[in-house]
Motif scaffolding. Structure first.
Motif, short mmCIF file in Angstrom:
data_model
loop_
_atom_site.label_atom_id
_atom_site.label_comp_id
_atom_site.label_asym_id
_atom_site.label_seq_id
_atom_site.Cartn_x
_atom_site.Cartn_y
_atom_site.Cartn_z
N ASN A 108 0.81 -1.21 0.00
CA ASN A 108 0.00 0.00 0.00
C ASN A 108 0.84 1.26 0.00
N ARG A 109 2.12 1.10 -0.21
CA ARG A 109 3.01 2.27 -0.23
C ARG A 109 2.70 3.12 -1.45
N PRO A 110 2.57 4.44 -1.28
CA PRO A 110 2.21 5.29 -2.43
C PRO A 110 3.38 5.48 -3.38
N PHE A 111 3.03 5.74 -4.61
CA PHE A 111 4.00 6.05 -5.66
C PHE A 111 5.05 4.93 -5.81
N VAL A 112 4.54 3.76 -6.12
CA VAL A 112 5.39 2.60 -6.40
C VAL A 112 4.87 1.94 -7.67
N THR A 113 5.75 1.75 -8.64
CA THR A 113 5.37 1.15 -9.92
C THR A 113 5.71 -0.33 -9.98
N PHE A 114 6.90 -0.71 -9.54
CA PHE A 114 7.29 -2.11 -9.55
C PHE A 114 8.31 -2.35 -8.45
N LYS A 115 8.60 -3.61 -8.22
CA LYS A 115 9.56 -4.04 -7.21
C LYS A 115 10.59 -4.93 -7.87
N ALA A 116 11.85 -4.74 -7.50
CA ALA A 116 12.93 -5.54 -8.08
C ALA A 116 14.04 -5.69 -7.05
N ASN A 117 14.42 -6.94 -6.79
CA ASN A 117 15.51 -7.25 -5.86
C ASN A 117 15.29 -6.64 -4.48
N GLY A 118 14.04 -6.65 -4.03
CA GLY A 118 13.72 -6.16 -2.70
C GLY A 118 13.57 -4.66 -2.57
N SER A 119 13.68 -3.91 -3.64
CA SER A 119 13.55 -2.45 -3.60
C SER A 119 12.38 -2.00 -4.46
N PHE A 120 11.79 -0.88 -4.06
CA PHE A 120 10.65 -0.33 -4.78
C PHE A 120 11.12 0.78 -5.71
N TYR A 121 10.40 0.90 -6.83
CA TYR A 121 10.74 1.90 -7.84
C TYR A 121 9.45 2.52 -8.37
N PHE A 122 9.55 3.82 -8.64
CA PHE A 122 8.40 4.55 -9.19
C PHE A 122 8.78 5.22 -10.48
N VAL A 123 7.97 5.01 -11.51
CA VAL A 123 8.15 5.64 -12.82
C VAL A 123 6.86 6.37 -13.16
N ASP A 124 6.96 7.62 -13.52
CA ASP A 124 5.80 8.41 -13.91
C ASP A 124 5.34 7.94 -15.29
N LEU B 139 7.87 0.96 -21.02
CA LEU B 139 6.81 0.99 -20.01
C LEU B 139 6.05 -0.33 -19.96
N ALA B 140 5.83 -0.95 -21.10
CA ALA B 140 5.15 -2.24 -21.13
C ALA B 140 5.96 -3.32 -20.43
N ARG B 141 7.27 -3.25 -20.53
CA ARG B 141 8.11 -4.26 -19.88
C ARG B 141 8.30 -3.96 -18.39
N LEU B 142 8.11 -2.71 -18.00
CA LEU B 142 8.20 -2.36 -16.58
C LEU B 142 6.93 -2.69 -15.82
N THR B 143 5.81 -2.69 -16.50
CA THR B 143 4.51 -2.97 -15.88
C THR B 143 3.81 -4.10 -16.63
N PRO B 144 4.35 -5.32 -16.60
CA PRO B 144 3.71 -6.41 -17.37
C PRO B 144 2.35 -6.80 -16.81
N GLN B 145 2.17 -6.72 -15.49
CA GLN B 145 0.89 -7.11 -14.91
C GLN B 145 -0.22 -6.15 -15.32
N GLN B 146 0.08 -4.85 -15.37
CA GLN B 146 -0.92 -3.87 -15.79
C GLN B 146 -1.29 -4.07 -17.25
N GLN B 147 -0.31 -4.40 -18.07
CA GLN B 147 -0.59 -4.63 -19.48
C GLN B 147 -1.45 -5.87 -19.68
N GLU B 148 -1.19 -6.91 -18.88
CA GLU B 148 -1.98 -8.14 -19.00
C GLU B 148 -3.41 -7.91 -18.55
N SER B 149 -3.58 -7.16 -17.43
CA SER B 149 -4.94 -6.90 -16.96
C SER B 149 -5.72 -6.03 -17.92
N ALA B 150 -5.05 -5.06 -18.52
CA ALA B 150 -5.73 -4.21 -19.51
C ALA B 150 -6.12 -5.02 -20.74
N PHE B 151 -5.27 -5.96 -21.13
CA PHE B 151 -5.59 -6.81 -22.28
C PHE B 151 -6.76 -7.74 -21.97
#
Length: 236
Positions: free
Chosen positions: A195-211, A221-233
């Protein structure tokens, strides 16, 4: 006879004056032409001299740069290569850095000068109370600095990625407001699941945010957010 002689005298004088005027006009015209020609030669010589000086200066600078021993590519080449690989730049990167620097400077001033000011301004105040006030100021400043770092630490300031590569490089900011590069593989990207705000993906135990709104590279962007792309599809 007197009138004829007078007429011939006037005629000869007029011819003599006209010849003198023509002669003087020729001299004036030739002298002005000579002056113009001299000025033209001088200006052309000055322009040629300045061009030669500029050429010598550029050649000397190039020779100095080439004579210096350097490891890796030149500055210009390195900048061009970096700009080619940059696929994303955070829109408020400079603002975040300025805010962090301001917060760090305020924290350092409160830690170093807070106790001194507290103990010197009120000589009649109890020592324990002075210590409590100074500790409260230091704790408040350190807490706000820590909260700010926690809040903006996932922010990605820059992404370097070559199309077709299985990994990419991100730049995040440390608590000292310095950029830290990290290499991440696309296979290590996971959904944030927090539930942490402004987080786009997680990698190697760290959180990252991309506008996502300011990310022009849609393939990245599609490769950074594969789950969002799959849900939209699936919703389609």
């Amino acid at each position: 006879m007197t009138r004829a002689a007078l007429f011939q005298l006037l005629r000869s004088q007029s011819k003599h004056l006209s010849q003198r005027n023509l002669h003087s006009g020729y001299h004036l015209q030739s002298s002005s032409a000579l002056i113009d020609k001299t000025c033209g030669r001088t200006s052309s010589f000055v322009s040629r001299l300045s061009a030669v000086q500029k050429r010598w200066a550029s050649q000397a600078t190039t020779r100095e740069d080439e004579s210096k021993i350097s490891i890796g590519p030149r500055r210009g080449q390195e900048a061009e290569e970096d700009e080619k690989d940059v696929a994303y730049v955070g829109p408020i990167s400079s603002t975040i850095k300025k805010v962090k620097l301001l917060s760090l400077s305020t924290c350092c001033l409160s830690v170093s000068l807070g106790p001194v000011i507290t103990f010197m301004t009120s000589p009649d105040m109890n020592v324990i109370l002075k210590g409590a006030v100074a500790s409260s100021v230091i704790f408040f400043s350190a807490t706000t600095t820590g909260v700010l770092h926690w809040f903006v630490s996932p922010y990605v300031h820059k992404i370097r990625w070559k199309p077709g590569s299985d990994s990419f490089e991100v730049e995040i900011m440390s608590w000292l407001a310095t950029y830290i590069p990290r290499t991440i593989r696309f296979a290590d990207i996971r959904p944030p699941e927090t539930n942490r705000p402004f987080v786009t993906f997680k990698a190697n135990g760290s959180f990252y945010f991309v506008d996502q709104e300011h990310c022009q590279n849609k393939a990245l962007l599609a490769r950074l957010t594969p789950q969002q792309q799959e849900s939209a599809f699936k919703n389609l």
